[in-house]
Design an enzyme around this catalytic site. Structure first.
Site, mmCIF file in Angstrom:
data_model
loop_
_atom_site.group_PDB
_atom_site.id
_atom_site.type_symbol
_atom_site.label_atom_id
_atom_site.label_comp_id
_atom_site.label_asym_id
_atom_site.label_seq_id
_atom_site.Cartn_x
_atom_site.Cartn_y
_atom_site.Cartn_z
ATOM 1 N N THR A 1 -2.058 -9.046 -4.590
ATOM 2 C CA THR A 1 -0.644 -8.891 -3.920
ATOM 3 C C THR A 1 0.139 -8.140 -4.950
ATOM 4 O O THR A 1 -0.538 -7.510 -5.920
ATOM 5 C CB THR A 1 -0.133 -10.165 -3.389
ATOM 6 O OG1 THR A 1 0.976 -9.817 -2.471
ATOM 7 C CG2 THR A 1 0.509 -11.028 -4.345
ATOM 8 N N ASN A 2 1.497 -8.067 -4.713
ATOM 9 C CA ASN A 2 2.409 -7.166 -5.441
ATOM 10 C C ASN A 2 3.754 -8.156 -5.199
ATOM 11 O O ASN A 2 3.756 -9.203 -4.671
ATOM 12 C CB ASN A 2 2.516 -5.693 -4.655
ATOM 13 C CG ASN A 2 2.938 -5.927 -3.419
ATOM 14 O OD1 ASN A 2 4.235 -6.188 -2.957
ATOM 15 N ND2 ASN A 2 2.105 -5.371 -2.490
#
Ligand code: CTP
Ligand code: CA
Length: 226
Positions: A33-34
């Site tokens: 993810t980020n």
């Protein structure tokens, strides 16, 4: 128009706002993810609601609770988000793509937890379909607002994204700048249209940025409709 009520300037408009980070599963307990918090997207959804719009908020992983008074659709992956957006796209007037979409996903998702064995392991990633590009190709009446998170050459990259993805407006931020970017309560953005840079907004709360952006959207739709 001078007597135009800015407060309810999106009355009767249907708007999709995407927010937060998409996640891409590696196995049942791990994912890519980020750092997106969802704050900017949530501020946009709340501002659109306050301006009278009918809001559908399509959200990935976020660190803050979603606003009330909007329809919330939770998604995980970029593919889920694409489907959720496309399902509602034909019927919407405005799309604001504030989500930080994962660019790549693991080529395979393990059904069981991956056990450690060798000292090194390789994860092969494949590119996700670009949601903004896809709706840019499909648009008819929709007003599309894209985002760009950059660390350098902001004007050049922003204009490239706006044109390639056929956005009507693009909101860019330099995530390395003080008071901007992931997780913060403030943001510093630049706005672009097809002609280039139109405005540099000063550092303000994400609520403030959301309102300024949507006021410009409302004004442009109103002018275009005349
Ligand atoms: N975006 C999207 N679908 C993707 C990737 C990005 O819809 N698969 C959208 C984002 O929601 C944002 C805009 O495209 O509105 C720009 O995202 P950004 O990550 O800045 O640009 P990319 O085109 O992915 O390019 P890069 O990450 O290489 O800068
Ligand atoms: Ca990206």
């Amino acid at each position: 128009h001078r007597f135009f009520d800015q407060k309810k300037s999106l009355q009767g408009k249907k708007i999709i706002v995407t927010a937060g980070a998409t996640i891409e599963r590696i196995d049942p307990v791990r994912y890519l993810t980020n750092d997106s918090s969802g704050k900017m997207g949530f501020a946009l959804a709340a501002a659109a609601r306050d301006m009278g719009a009918e809001v559908t908020l399509i959200a990935g992983k976020t660190t803050v609770p979603a606003p009330t008074g909007v329809q919330v659709v939770r998604v995980e992956s970029a593919q889920d988000m694409l489907e959720a957006v496309l399902q509602r796209f034909d019927d919407t007037d405005i799309v604001v793509k504030a989500a930080a979409v994962t660019d790549y996903r693991p080529i395979d998702q393990a059904k069981q937890k991956i056990k450690k064995s060798a000292a090194e392991m390789t994860l092969t990633l494949v590119k996700n379909q670009d949601i903004l590009y896809t709706i840019g190709e499909r648009k008819t009446k929709q007003f599309i607002v894209g985002f760009a998170a950059e660390t350098e050459r902001i004007d050049e990259y922003a204009m490239d994204k706006l044109k390639r993805k056929r956005c009507d407006l693009l909101v860019a931020n330099d995530v390395t700048e003080e008071g901007a970017g992931f997780g913060t309560d403030t943001n510093v953005v630049r706005l672009y249209d097809a002609n280039g840079l139109i405005e540099l907004l000063p550092v303000m709360s994400k609520q403030g940025v959301a309102r300024e952006v949507l006021l410009r959207v409302a004004e442009r739709i109103r002018k275009g409709a005349q």
